[in-house]
Enzyme design. Structure first.
Site, PDB file in Angstrom:
ATOM      1  N   ARG A   1      61.024 -58.263 -84.605  1.00 19.28           N
ATOM      2  CA  ARG A   1      62.282 -58.649 -85.237  1.00 19.28           C
ATOM      3  C   ARG A   1      63.175 -57.465 -85.641  1.00 19.28           C
ATOM      4  O   ARG A   1      64.376 -57.497 -85.399  1.00 19.28           O
ATOM      5  CB  ARG A   1      62.035 -59.579 -86.430  1.00 19.28           C
ATOM      6  CG  ARG A   1      61.219 -60.815 -86.069  1.00 19.28           C
ATOM      7  CD  ARG A   1      61.214 -61.874 -87.155  1.00 19.28           C
ATOM      8  NE  ARG A   1      62.513 -62.473 -87.319  1.00 19.28           N
ATOM      9  CZ  ARG A   1      63.365 -62.189 -88.277  1.00 19.28           C
ATOM     10  NH1 ARG A   1      63.014 -61.329 -89.221  1.00 19.28           N
ATOM     11  NH2 ARG A   1      64.539 -62.748 -88.327  1.00 19.28           N
TER      12      ARG A   1
ATOM     13  N   GLY B   1      66.255 -74.456 -89.198  1.00 19.96           N
ATOM     14  CA  GLY B   1      67.268 -73.436 -89.443  1.00 19.96           C
ATOM     15  C   GLY B   1      67.425 -72.952 -90.861  1.00 19.96           C
ATOM     16  O   GLY B   1      68.166 -71.986 -91.100  1.00 19.96           O
TER      17      GLY B   1
ATOM     18  N   ARG C   1      60.808 -71.254 -89.842  1.00 20.39           N
ATOM     19  CA  ARG C   1      60.772 -70.082 -90.711  1.00 20.39           C
ATOM     20  C   ARG C   1      60.481 -70.393 -92.186  1.00 20.39           C
ATOM     21  O   ARG C   1      59.698 -69.709 -92.830  1.00 20.39           O
ATOM     22  CB  ARG C   1      62.132 -69.383 -90.605  1.00 20.39           C
ATOM     23  CG  ARG C   1      62.186 -68.027 -91.243  1.00 20.39           C
ATOM     24  CD  ARG C   1      63.614 -67.473 -91.214  1.00 20.39           C
ATOM     25  NE  ARG C   1      64.319 -67.662 -89.993  1.00 20.39           N
ATOM     26  CZ  ARG C   1      64.414 -66.762 -89.001  1.00 20.39           C
ATOM     27  NH1 ARG C   1      63.854 -65.581 -89.145  1.00 20.39           N
ATOM     28  NH2 ARG C   1      65.091 -67.036 -87.906  1.00 20.39           N
TER      29      ARG C   1
ATOM     30  N   CYS D   1      56.614 -45.730 -77.271  1.00 19.15           N
ATOM     31  CA  CYS D   1      57.476 -44.672 -76.753  1.00 19.15           C
ATOM     32  C   CYS D   1      58.912 -45.146 -76.560  1.00 19.15           C
ATOM     33  O   CYS D   1      59.410 -45.223 -75.422  1.00 19.15           O
ATOM     34  CB  CYS D   1      56.913 -44.179 -75.432  1.00 19.15           C
ATOM     35  SG  CYS D   1      55.216 -43.675 -75.641  1.00 19.15           S
TER      36      CYS D   1
ATOM     37  N   TYR E   1      58.031 -65.975 -86.432  1.00 16.63           N
ATOM     38  CA  TYR E   1      58.458 -65.170 -85.278  1.00 16.63           C
ATOM     39  C   TYR E   1      57.859 -63.767 -85.349  1.00 16.63           C
ATOM     40  O   TYR E   1      58.477 -62.793 -84.915  1.00 16.63           O
ATOM     41  CB  TYR E   1      59.988 -65.137 -85.176  1.00 16.63           C
ATOM     42  CG  TYR E   1      60.601 -66.522 -85.243  1.00 16.63           C
ATOM     43  CD1 TYR E   1      60.517 -67.374 -84.146  1.00 16.63           C
ATOM     44  CD2 TYR E   1      61.196 -67.007 -86.401  1.00 16.63           C
ATOM     45  CE1 TYR E   1      61.034 -68.662 -84.206  1.00 16.63           C
ATOM     46  CE2 TYR E   1      61.714 -68.293 -86.474  1.00 16.63           C
ATOM     47  CZ  TYR E   1      61.633 -69.112 -85.364  1.00 16.63           C
ATOM     48  OH  TYR E   1      62.136 -70.393 -85.432  1.00 16.63           O
TER      49      TYR E   1
HETATM   50  N1  LLP Z   1      64.455 -76.506 -83.669  1.00 10.87           N
HETATM   51  C1  LLP Z   1      64.958 -75.909 -82.590  1.00 10.87           C
HETATM   52  C2  LLP Z   1      65.452 -76.729 -81.478  1.00 10.87           C
HETATM   53  C3  LLP Z   1      65.020 -74.504 -82.529  1.00 10.87           C
HETATM   54  O1  LLP Z   1      65.527 -73.913 -81.454  1.00 10.87           O
HETATM   55  C4  LLP Z   1      64.527 -73.733 -83.612  1.00 10.87           C
HETATM   56  C5  LLP Z   1      64.561 -72.272 -83.581  1.00 10.87           C
HETATM   57  C6  LLP Z   1      63.989 -74.418 -84.719  1.00 10.87           C
HETATM   58  C7  LLP Z   1      63.977 -75.813 -84.716  1.00 10.87           C
HETATM   59  C8  LLP Z   1      63.417 -73.702 -85.910  1.00 10.87           C
HETATM   60  O2  LLP Z   1      64.335 -72.929 -86.584  1.00 10.87           O
HETATM   61  P1  LLP Z   1      63.932 -72.228 -87.965  1.00 10.87           P
HETATM   62  O3  LLP Z   1      63.668 -73.333 -88.958  1.00 10.87           O
HETATM   63  O4  LLP Z   1      62.712 -71.413 -87.748  1.00 10.87           O
HETATM   64  O5  LLP Z   1      65.102 -71.412 -88.311  1.00 10.87           O
HETATM   65  N2  LLP Z   1      63.203 -65.377 -83.081  1.00 10.87           N
HETATM   66  C9  LLP Z   1      64.265 -65.562 -84.036  1.00 10.87           C
HETATM   67  C10 LLP Z   1      64.505 -67.015 -84.369  1.00 10.87           C
HETATM   68  C11 LLP Z   1      64.762 -67.906 -83.173  1.00 10.87           C
HETATM   69  C12 LLP Z   1      64.965 -69.338 -83.538  1.00 10.87           C
HETATM   70  C13 LLP Z   1      64.952 -70.206 -82.341  1.00 10.87           C
HETATM   71  N3  LLP Z   1      65.047 -71.603 -82.596  1.00 10.87           N
HETATM   72  C14 LLP Z   1      63.962 -64.735 -85.275  1.00 10.87           C
HETATM   73  O6  LLP Z   1      62.949 -64.062 -85.307  1.00 10.87           O
HETATM   74  O7  LLP Z   1      64.751 -64.735 -86.223  1.00 10.87           O
END
Ligand code: LLP
Length: 418
Positions: A312, A239, A276, A342, A371
């Protein structure tokens, strides 16, 4: 810090001119920097030195096998959410003992696959899932290590679609009810209760929500201990946010320091699931201007990449920097950067102050590594684009551009139509 920098007005990825790759690979394509990926992994992982931990890259953010192998070589594991991700991870050489499996809707087939692969831990998200996992493990004559993913009801202060730790979200088990579920799990013969996990959301730009949720989870671990349930792994999810525009998220070292401070002295092993922050700024999407036009006082720059390639902006209204690959002496204009699809929702940037790019010019859509490709689709029957990785002065295609044959693979016209 990333390795996409200008030299004499020309954008380079490491020591390779981006335009050289575009000439050979054609556009659009995703372009990764090996150095940036490696540095990001090390910066993150090293900041947790001093506490037993495992960095499990959240591969939903980017599941290319070259990226997975790179992190595995650095000692990382992965966080998976499907059987497909398990397959990719193992094919890329990630050790099953470094794989954690989250997700609210694991199917029986997926559970079977993961139990027989002997992964490190299942992060279970419902009472029914725990029962199904136990039944599956029993059938296979195995034991499955589990944690309960608790929902700590903390506001991550991020986009509602990517916020997961509020009671109203579908994720995890209400932390207040989790003790009961732990008791049930501990009594199931084919489960080994081993962890607690939580993940409250994505693209967080402050440490306080992480700290607040860890505080709640720590309290739970204390209560579990009193109930005779001993936890070995504390999985705090992912996150941590990145800079797309003007956000100033904490650095991994600041994030780690706050977490270490909140956890204090412990014999728990920490599991981290960053996505991310490791890959987001290690990649750009390179596209070419097809046409430009104006209507009224609006300028449109129509490029060959679209919402199917990078979803995104359309889905979350998110910001990605737009930069000319060659920045010689154009004036600046305000324009929408749009794709060929389109739908009016097909844009990469809206009302953006950019160089007045002209037909044939190359542009880079920045911060596209998380993503980006992993959420791409073939909508409008657009083959998915190539992925390329540069290292020093060389580069390799790490995923070929799809072809039209790939698009129709598996389709059949039944005899009752023919
Ligand atoms: N762990 C779990 C259980 C998760 O659901 C997620 C992301 C992560 C770790 C990794 O989170 P990060 O470090 O990447 O923030 N498609 C969206 C983001 C969806 C995130 C879903 N879960 C976007 O493009 O912003």
């Amino acid at each position: 810090m990333h390795n996409f920098q200008y030299r004499n007005n020309e954008l380079f990825c490491e020591d390779v001119p981006v335009a050289d790759i575009a000439r050979e690979v054609k556009t659009p394509f995703y372009l990764y920097s090996y150095e940036t990926l490696k540095r990001h992994f090390r910066a993150f992982d090293d900041s947790f030195k001093g506490i037993e931990h495992l960095t499990c890259f959240s591969m939903k953010s980017n599941s290319n096998m070259a990226v997975l192998r790179l992190f595995a070589n650095e000692g990382g594991g992965v966080d998976i959410v499907s059987g497909g991700e398990l397959y990719r991870a193992m094919k890329a050489g990630v050790a099953p003992g470094k794989i954690v499996y989250s997700g609210v809707g694991k199917t029986v087939e997926e559970l079977e696959y993961a139990v027989s692969s002997d992964i490190l831990m299942f992060n279970s998200e419902s009472g029914q899932e725990l029962i199904t996992l136990n039944d599956t493990a029993k059938r296979l004559n195995r034991k499955a290590r589990v944690s309960i993913r608790v929902n700590p009801d903390v506001d991550p202060q991020t986009h509602p679609y990517i916020s997961t730790g509020l009671r109203e979200n579908k994720f995890g088990i209400d932390i207040k009810k989790s003790l009961e579920e732990y008791r049930v799990a501990a009594g199931l013969g084919n489960l080994v209760v081993t962890g607690v996990s939580c993940h409250i959301g994505s693209q967080l730009t402050r440490v306080s929500p992480f700290v607040e949720s860890i505080r709640k989870v720590k309290e739970l671990i204390g209560r579990l201990k009193d109930a005779g349930i001993h936890i070995r792994y504390l999985d705090i999810g992912g996150g941590l946010g990145i800079t797309y525009n003007e956000e100033k998220p904490p650095l991994p070292a600041e994030y780690a320091a706050a977490i270490k401070e909140e956890i204090g002295k412990t014999d728990l092993t920490l599991i981290l699931e960053p996505g991310r922050v490791l890959v987001g700024n290690a990649c750009i999407l390179v596209a070419k201007v097809l046409y430009t036009k104006s209507s009224g006082d609006k300028n449109f720059i129509i490029v060959d990449a679209a919402m199917n390639d990078l979803m995104r902006p359309s889905l979350y209204g998110s910001f990605h920097g737009i930069q000319a690959v060659n920045t010689t002496g154009r004036k600046r204009i305000r324009a929408d950067i749009v794709g060929p699809i389109c739908e009016s929702g097909d844009f990469l940037a809206k009302d953006r102050d950019v160089e007045a790019l002209a037909q044939g010019d190359l542009l880079a859509v920045m911060s596209a590594g998380a993503y980006g490709f992993s959420m791409s689709s073939t909508y409008n029957s657009r083959p998915r684009v190539a992925e390329v990785m540069a290292k020093g002065d060389s580069y390799r295609v790490i995923r070929k551009r799809e072809t039209c044959e790939d698009l129709v693979k598996g389709e059949e016209i039944p005899e009752f139509i023919a």
